[in-house]
Design an enzyme around this catalytic site. Structure first.
Site, PDB file in Angstrom:
ATOM      1  N   GLY A  24      21.978   6.958 -36.192  1.00  0.00           N
ATOM      2  CA  GLY A  24      21.801   5.521 -36.375  1.00  0.00           C
ATOM      3  C   GLY A  24      20.666   4.970 -35.529  1.00  0.00           C
ATOM      4  N   GLY A  25      20.393   5.641 -34.407  1.00  0.00           N
ATOM      5  CA  GLY A  25      19.290   5.245 -33.542  1.00  0.00           C
ATOM      6  C   GLY A  25      18.024   6.044 -33.777  1.00  0.00           C
ATOM      7  CD  GLU A  52      20.985  11.451 -30.996  1.00  0.00           C
ATOM      8  OE1 GLU A  52      20.988  10.357 -30.419  1.00  0.00           O
ATOM      9  OE2 GLU A  52      21.417  11.623 -32.151  1.00  0.00           O
ATOM     10  N   GLY A  99      26.853   9.909 -28.051  1.00  0.00           N
ATOM     11  CA  GLY A  99      27.747   9.151 -28.907  1.00  0.00           C
ATOM     12  C   GLY A  99      27.695   9.659 -30.336  1.00  0.00           C
ATOM     13  CG  ASP A 130      25.791   6.534 -35.955  1.00  0.00           C
ATOM     14  OD1 ASP A 130      25.699   5.491 -35.288  1.00  0.00           O
ATOM     15  OD2 ASP A 130      24.871   7.367 -36.030  1.00  0.00           O
ATOM     16  CB  THR A 142      19.882   8.139 -28.168  1.00  0.00           C
ATOM     17  OG1 THR A 142      18.954   9.117 -27.709  1.00  0.00           O
ATOM     18  CG2 THR A 142      19.151   6.836 -28.407  1.00  0.00           C
ATOM     19  N   GLY A 143      21.851   5.724 -27.333  1.00  0.00           N
ATOM     20  CA  GLY A 143      22.701   4.694 -27.922  1.00  0.00           C
ATOM     21  C   GLY A 143      23.398   3.838 -26.893  1.00  0.00           C
ATOM     22  CB  SER A 144      25.282   0.674 -27.335  1.00  0.00           C
ATOM     23  OG  SER A 144      26.177   1.129 -28.339  1.00  0.00           O
ATOM     24  CB  THR A 145      28.669   4.783 -26.311  1.00  0.00           C
ATOM     25  OG1 THR A 145      29.100   3.933 -27.376  1.00  0.00           O
ATOM     26  CG2 THR A 145      29.901   5.240 -25.535  1.00  0.00           C
TER      27      THR A 145
END
Length: 215
Positions: A94-95, A101, A80, A82, A26-29
């Site tokens: 962070g998400g 995960e 990803g 943090d 999960t996440g932007s990357t």
């Protein structure tokens, strides 16, 4: 920064093999990885997703999302972080997807972590450590965290995980022994999962477009 994330996400495609069911974080990357994975959707067996957010993005690309119970052990998990220390131990969450995960990471033979340079640290803890907790145990867990770690837990108000739980973020830590810290926090009643990935760290870390084998 976004270019480094894109390069990391696209570099991780090198670890995807024909027929694989791929664990996806999960996440932007990771979003960049999912976009790149779309080009291989007819060559893979599908994906196991760690969050509703990633599930939606995978399905938009026509990638079948499978349940982990039916998929069984996975060859590859890409996600990803943090923070990442020199031993490939991570802080994640962070998400707020840390529990799923961690489950998928444990189920996977190889865990490839994709980050930008800013996520590399000498000692974990500058980024507040997320803890997923049963809602009724929030205050109990917070008191135990203060007593056992001297960190400062802050309730991430308004955030509910995909599992229906709450998140505490522990500030003020310098985690010199991540495995020991993860073990201690896991024993607190009411803790669902700890955002330390130390007992099962990453196997490979990709920073930007470079594969870094940190020993």
């Amino acid at each position: 920064m976004s270019n480094a994330k894109r390069l990391a996400g696209e570099k991780a495609i090198e670890f995807v093999e024909d027929g694989m069911v791929v664990g996806v974080g999960t996440g932007s990357t990771v979003a960049f990885f999912i976009d790149a994975l779309a080009g291989l959707r007819h060559r893979i067996g599908g994906a196991v997703s760690s969050s509703e957010q990633s599930t939606e993005r995978l399905r938009r690309h026509g990638i079948e999302v499978l349940d982990l119970n039916s998929a069984g052990p996975l060859a590859l998990y890409v996600d990803g972080a943090d923070e990442c220390d020199p031993a490939k131990c991570l802080i994640k969450g962070g998400g707020a997807a840390l529990t799923r995960e961690k489950i998928i990471a444990q189920a996977s033979e190889k865990f490839v972590c994709i980050i930008d340079q800013g996520k590399r640290v000498a000692v974990l803890g500058h980024f507040p450590l997320p803890i997923e907790v049963i809602p009724m145990a929030r205050s109990l867990v917070a008191r135990e965290i203060v007593a056992q770690t001297r960190g400062q837990p802050v309730w991430r108000e308004g955030v509910v995980t995909d599992n229906g739980n709450w998140v505490l973020d522990i500030h003020g830590l310098a985690i010199t022994d991540p495995v020991a810290m993860e073990t201690v926090l896991n024993q607190i009643p009411g803790v669902v999962s700890v955002g330390l990935f130390a007992r099962r760290p990453a196997d490979v870390v990709i920073v930007g477009g470079d594969i870094i084998q940190i020993m």
